[in-house]
Design an enzyme around this catalytic site. Structure first.
Site, PDB file in Angstrom:
ATOM      1  CG  ASP A  48      -1.983  -1.038   1.193  1.00 57.02           C
ATOM      2  OD1 ASP A  48      -2.341  -1.476   0.085  1.00 57.02           O
ATOM      3  OD2 ASP A  48      -2.486  -1.420   2.277  1.00 57.02           O
ATOM      4  CE1 TYR A  94       3.960  -6.470   4.728  1.00 56.29           C
ATOM      5  CE2 TYR A  94       3.602  -8.747   5.384  1.00 56.29           C
ATOM      6  CZ  TYR A  94       3.580  -7.760   4.418  1.00 56.29           C
ATOM      7  OH  TYR A  94       3.181  -8.069   3.144  1.00 56.29           O
ATOM      8  CG  ASP A 142      -4.983   2.287   5.844  1.00 55.07           C
ATOM      9  OD1 ASP A 142      -6.011   2.996   5.707  1.00 55.07           O
ATOM     10  OD2 ASP A 142      -4.363   1.832   4.864  1.00 55.07           O
ATOM     11  NE  ARG A 185      -4.934  -1.994   4.091  1.00 56.63           N
ATOM     12  CZ  ARG A 185      -5.965  -2.022   3.256  1.00 56.63           C
ATOM     13  NH1 ARG A 185      -7.049  -1.330   3.532  1.00 56.63           N
ATOM     14  NH2 ARG A 185      -5.923  -2.736   2.163  1.00 56.63           N
TER      15      ARG A 185
END
Length: 234
Positions: A48, A76, A90, A182
């Site tokens: 993203d 991550y 988000d 997310r």
């Protein structure tokens, strides 16, 4: 290096860039360097615009390996703000609801995180590229219409609490293809009896590709000028 025969490169995608921005930047500079009008360049695993980190870019015949890289596990570092939710899970959209966080402790966070290790079911975000009747879910969601997506099976290999500073927590996640961090932020918030949304995301590894091995976009020109380029006759 023979970019037409195929090369695999690792980049650190900057904040605010789409994955296609990075691919297009490299393709443009590479085609000018090679003095060709067209060359295949693709990426393995979309990030993203609000996320940064490892992105694998393949050129030429190496684009056939993209699916192979997409199936590799990913790591991550996610920053999650508890007590607030947003429609996109988000910072793309504004906070729509707030919840109490006084009952949350470091111990409860660590216990809740254990629930997400292993094979789990996850409903993708409405603001995602999943398709519904041929249309992207985010296109429908951005028009204010309801989006209903089915849960998908995925695997979380590891999840670790790195920092606890309410209302924010920072976690390290190692997961399979198809995981939406997310959505994980949403689900962690719900499991804690509060809301949650993602405020920061960095992909630190894809398979063996780590941040330390990545090139920055501003290094592309120097990289192309320094390397020895081969063009073999096919």
């Amino acid at each position: 290096m023979d970019f037409l025969a195929g090369e695999v490169l690792y980049f650190d995608k900057p904040l605010g860039w789409t994955s296609f921005d990075l691919v297009n930047r490299f393709r443009y500079k590479l085609s000018r360097k090679l003095n060709v009008k067209k060359i295949k360049v693709g990426h393995a695993g979309t990030l993203d615009p609000l996320a940064t980190g490892v992105m694998i870019i393949c050129t030429g015949k190496a684009t056939k390996r993209i699916e192979e890289f997409q199936y590799q596990d990913k790591e991550y570092i996610a920053t999650i703000r508890l007590g607030e939710t947003t429609p996109s899970f988000d910072l793309e959209t504004e906070v729509d609801q707030t919840y109490p966080t006084e009952h949350i402790t470091r111990e409860t966070v660590e216990e809740v995180l254990k629930q997400f290790i292993g094979t789990i079911q996850q409903v993708p975000p409405a603001f995602s590229a999943c398709k519904i009747d041929g249309k992207r879910a985010y296109e429908i969601a951005r028009k204010g219409r309801e989006v209903k997506l089915k849960a998908k099976t995925l695997v979380i290999d590891e999840i670790e609490l790195l920092d606890y500073q309410l209302p924010e927590i920072k976690v390290r996640v190692v997961c399979s293809k198809g995981t939406y961090i997310r959505a994980l932020a949403r689900d962690i918030g719900e499991a804690l009896g509060s809301g949650g949304h993602l405020t920061g995301l960095q992909r630190t590894r894809v398979g063996e590709a780590t941040l330390e091995k990545c090139m920055q976009p501003e290094q592309i020109d120097a990289f192309l000028n320094e390397i020895e380029i081969e063009i073999k006759d096919n």
